[in-house]
Design an enzyme around this catalytic site. Structure first.
Site, PDB file in Angstrom:
ATOM      1  N   HIS A  82      -2.366   5.880  17.627  1.00 41.83           N
ATOM      2  CA  HIS A  82      -3.142   7.108  17.383  1.00 41.83           C
ATOM      3  C   HIS A  82      -4.522   7.024  18.036  1.00 41.83           C
ATOM      4  CE1 HIS A  82      -0.531   7.652  13.517  1.00 41.83           C
ATOM      5  NE2 HIS A  82       0.172   7.747  14.626  1.00 41.83           N
ATOM      6  N   HIS A 245       3.476  15.446  16.205  1.00 39.61           N
ATOM      7  CA  HIS A 245       3.074  14.054  15.988  1.00 39.61           C
ATOM      8  C   HIS A 245       3.842  13.115  16.920  1.00 39.61           C
ATOM      9  CE1 HIS A 245       1.072  10.737  14.139  1.00 39.61           C
ATOM     10  NE2 HIS A 245       2.230  10.087  14.245  1.00 39.61           N
ATOM     11  N   ASP A 249       2.121  10.473  19.365  1.00 36.87           N
ATOM     12  CA  ASP A 249       2.528   9.062  19.479  1.00 36.87           C
ATOM     13  C   ASP A 249       2.890   8.710  20.921  1.00 36.87           C
ATOM     14  OD1 ASP A 249       2.253   8.198  16.852  1.00 36.87           O
ATOM     15  OD2 ASP A 249       4.365   8.540  16.330  1.00 36.87           O
ATOM     16  N   HIS A 272       8.516   4.511  19.395  1.00 39.96           N
ATOM     17  CA  HIS A 272       7.677   3.491  20.019  1.00 39.96           C
ATOM     18  C   HIS A 272       8.484   2.511  20.888  1.00 39.96           C
ATOM     19  CE1 HIS A 272       4.620   5.099  17.498  1.00 39.96           C
ATOM     20  NE2 HIS A 272       5.169   4.671  16.383  1.00 39.96           N
TER      21      HIS A 272
HETATM   22 ZN   LIG Z   1       2.241   8.060  14.773  1.00 38.23          ZN
END
Ligand SMILES: [Zn+2]
Length: 311
Positions: A82, A245, A249, A272
């Site tokens: 973030h 969001h 990310d 991720h």
């Molecule tokens: Zn996040």
């Protein structure tokens, strides 16, 4: 020349890590050209520098974690995405971040507080050309099959766009927008992306707590969803906050490259792990990318010269 940027002055933040639950203090400092973004674990003796880089990523479960040379046994800083997303949104290239624990504070679960901090410190142009990681041919990574299939892709583009699609087996999430496309050159990061919070399902949260994760998580720093509805009293900040969001990310995860991409990024249900795999796949093929600079600002991707100062 399109120039690099750093902070004008030092700024500080205090908060808790969403996974560790630990209190942590940050000091974000200006840094010389070509430093990139470097975390400095000042609680260790001597302090340990962990430069942000694609190969420094040592763990991608739940959050993006870096360690020197990507060594999972080494000192680490977790949940960097973030803060890095905010840096990318403001076009920051160089920064040294002192941190006195192993996790970046979650603050309100979005990038908004980091944007506010960085803008309050002020942003200055530096006498060195900004670098871009230009994608020259399509690169794609995939994982799983059937309903579990997820993928992420980079394609050549004179600019930087991110397109994301989510698909959650949850009525509360499914009722919101599942796809969003964002142009980093639009100057709308702060307004359209930065405020989107991280989210969790109650069933997953119970499981994660039992494993010692999300100890610092609460409705103050995350959207919490049960089987049917959003539990936060104030509801959502955007109608499509979940997918936004995921874009927030992805912007942070791509920023571990140390410079903005010149590419069209697309992801279907990625996260991720897939984001880091995508960058590693790109860097593994020397013909797939090059590092470019713009002596003439007018040749640069639209909007990058105006980022941040225009706000
Ligand atoms: Zn996040």
């Amino acid at each position: 020349m399109l120039k690099q940027r750093t902070l004008k002055s030092i700024t500080r933040a205090v908060g808790v890590g969403i996974h560790s639950g630990q209190k942590v203090e940050l000091a974000l400092r200006p840094a010389p050209p070509d430093t990139g973004i470097v975390f400095r674990r000042v609680d260790l003796c001597p302090p340990v520098d962990i430069p942000v880089g694609v190969m420094s990523v040592s763990d991608t479960r739940m959050a993006t974690t870096i360690s020197p040379d990507g060594d999972p046994g080494g000192p680490k800083v977790q949940t960097i995405e973030h803060l890095l997303s905010a840096c990318a949104g403001l076009g920051l290239d160089n920064l040294v971040i002192d941190i006195n624990a192993d996790e970046v504070p979650v603050l309100d679960g979005s990038a908004a507080a980091f944007v506010f901090l960085l803008q309050s410190a002020g942003i200055v142009l530096q006498d060195a050309p900004k670098r871009f990681l230009k994608v020259n041919k399509p690169v794609e990574v995939r994982q799983g099959e059937g309903k579990k299939l997820m993928w992420a892709r980079l394609e050549p583009h004179h600019g930087y766009t991110l397109s994301f699609e989510i698909e959650f087996d949850n009525p509360a999430v499914a009722a919101t927008g599942s796809r969003f496309v964002f142009d980093m050159g639009s100057g709308k990061y702060k307004k359209e992306i930065a405020r989107a919070r991280t989210f969790g399902m109650t069933a997953d949260i119970d499981l994660m707590r039992s494993r010692g994760l999300t100890l610092g998580g609460s409705m103050d720093n995350a959207i919490v969803v049960d089987d049917y509805k959003v539990l936060n009293a104030d509801g959502l900040r955007y109608d499509d906050e979940f997918v936004k969001h995921k874009i927030l990310d992805a912007i942070g995860d791509m920023q571990v490259a140390g410079m903005p991409l010149m590419a069209a990024y697309t992801s279907f249900k990625g996260g991720h792990a897939l984001n880091n795999k995508l960058l590693r796949a790109l860097l593994a093929d020397e013909s797939a990318y090059e590092i470019v600079r713009f002596e003439d600002e007018r040749q640069a991707p639209k909007g990058f010269a105006e980022l941040a100062p225009a706000w």
